[in-house]
Design an enzyme around this catalytic site. Structure first.
Site, PDB file in Angstrom:
ATOM      1  N   GLN A  13       0.814  -1.221   0.000  1.00  0.00           N
ATOM      2  CA  GLN A  13       0.000   0.000   0.000  1.00  0.00           C
ATOM      3  C   GLN A  13       0.845   1.266   0.000  1.00  0.00           C
ATOM      4  O   GLN A  13       0.325   2.353  -0.269  1.00  0.00           O
ATOM      5  CB  GLN A  13      -0.944   0.013   1.215  1.00  0.00           C
ATOM      6  CG  GLN A  13      -2.030  -1.053   1.131  1.00  0.00           C
ATOM      7  CD  GLN A  13      -2.946  -1.002   2.333  1.00  0.00           C
ATOM      8  OE1 GLN A  13      -2.625  -1.530   3.378  1.00  0.00           O
ATOM      9  NE2 GLN A  13      -4.088  -0.345   2.195  1.00  0.00           N
ATOM     10  N   HIS A  48      -3.473  -8.428   1.352  1.00  0.00           N
ATOM     11  CA  HIS A  48      -2.746  -7.408   0.580  1.00  0.00           C
ATOM     12  C   HIS A  48      -1.403  -7.957   0.076  1.00  0.00           C
ATOM     13  O   HIS A  48      -0.957  -7.629  -1.026  1.00  0.00           O
ATOM     14  CB  HIS A  48      -2.452  -6.168   1.439  1.00  0.00           C
ATOM     15  CG  HIS A  48      -3.543  -5.138   1.436  1.00  0.00           C
ATOM     16  ND1 HIS A  48      -4.001  -4.534   0.287  1.00  0.00           N
ATOM     17  CD2 HIS A  48      -4.259  -4.579   2.447  1.00  0.00           C
ATOM     18  CE1 HIS A  48      -4.959  -3.660   0.592  1.00  0.00           C
ATOM     19  NE2 HIS A  48      -5.131  -3.675   1.895  1.00  0.00           N
TER      20      HIS A  48
HETATM   21 ZN   LIG Z   1      -6.493  -2.637   2.958  1.00  0.00          ZN
END
Ligand SMILES: [Zn+2]
Length: 181
Positions: free
Chosen positions: A51, A134
């Site tokens: 991220q 993720h």
């Molecule tokens: Zn997330």
């Protein structure tokens, strides 16, 4: 330490499986510090390295005032499930009910390379599963029931950022030996 920009839905880095950490070095400790600071600044209950554009298997969590991190996680999930609201800093402003295991035992390492076991239920279990997803390039909207997923993707596409063209190539702030994306 520095707050890093959070990559949004549509950025290919979020769809790329991350590599296991092999070097528990200073660079890794800087990555954990940046992830922690970025997560707390957002604020969010978890943040995974992809991220912020780093393709390594590292995530941080912030649940019930406990802040921590886990590297190269392996999960053991309970059969008992929970169903409740979930969100993601890469899909800002949205919350959808998502099915998860109720309890999880996660084994991995801390940033010094020591083995760590992290056990959680309810929100912490949800967070551990979400962040580990993720690392596999999976987003929580992928886990919604079919109709809910279609509605969610439609709503995301209607946002300004959800319908952007190909993202610009950005240079990772971390020297990750060619593993940065
Ligand atoms: Zn997330």
């Amino acid at each position: 330490m520095a707050v890093q920009p959070i990559r949004l839905f549509g950025d290919p880095v979020l769809r790329t499986p991350a590599e296991p950490v092999r070097d528990f070095d200073k660079e890794l400790r800087k990555l954990v510090a940046d992830l922690t600071e970025t997560m707390l600044d957002a604020p969010g209950s978890g943040l995974a390295a992809p991220q912020i554009g780093v393709g390594l298997r590292v995530f941080t969590y912030n649940v019930d005032d406990v802040v921590g991190h886990l590297i190269n996680p392996r999960l053991d999930l309970s059969e008992e499930e929970q169903f409740g609201p979930e969100g993601c800093l890469s899909i800002p402003g949205f919350s959808f009910d998502c099915r998860r295991a109720l309890r999880v035992v996660a084994k991995g390492y801390n940033m010094h390379g020591d083995p760590v076991t992290l056990e959680g239920s309810e929100l912490l279990a949800r967070c551990i599963q979400h962040e580990t997803d993720h690392l596999d390039g999976v987003l929580f909207v992928d886990r919604l029931d079919r109709e809910a997923r279609k509605a969610a993707l439609r709503a995301i596409r209607e946002t300004e950022w959800g319908n952007a063209g190909p993202p610009e190539v950005r240079v990772s702030p971390h020297a990750t030996l060619g593993r940065a994306l």
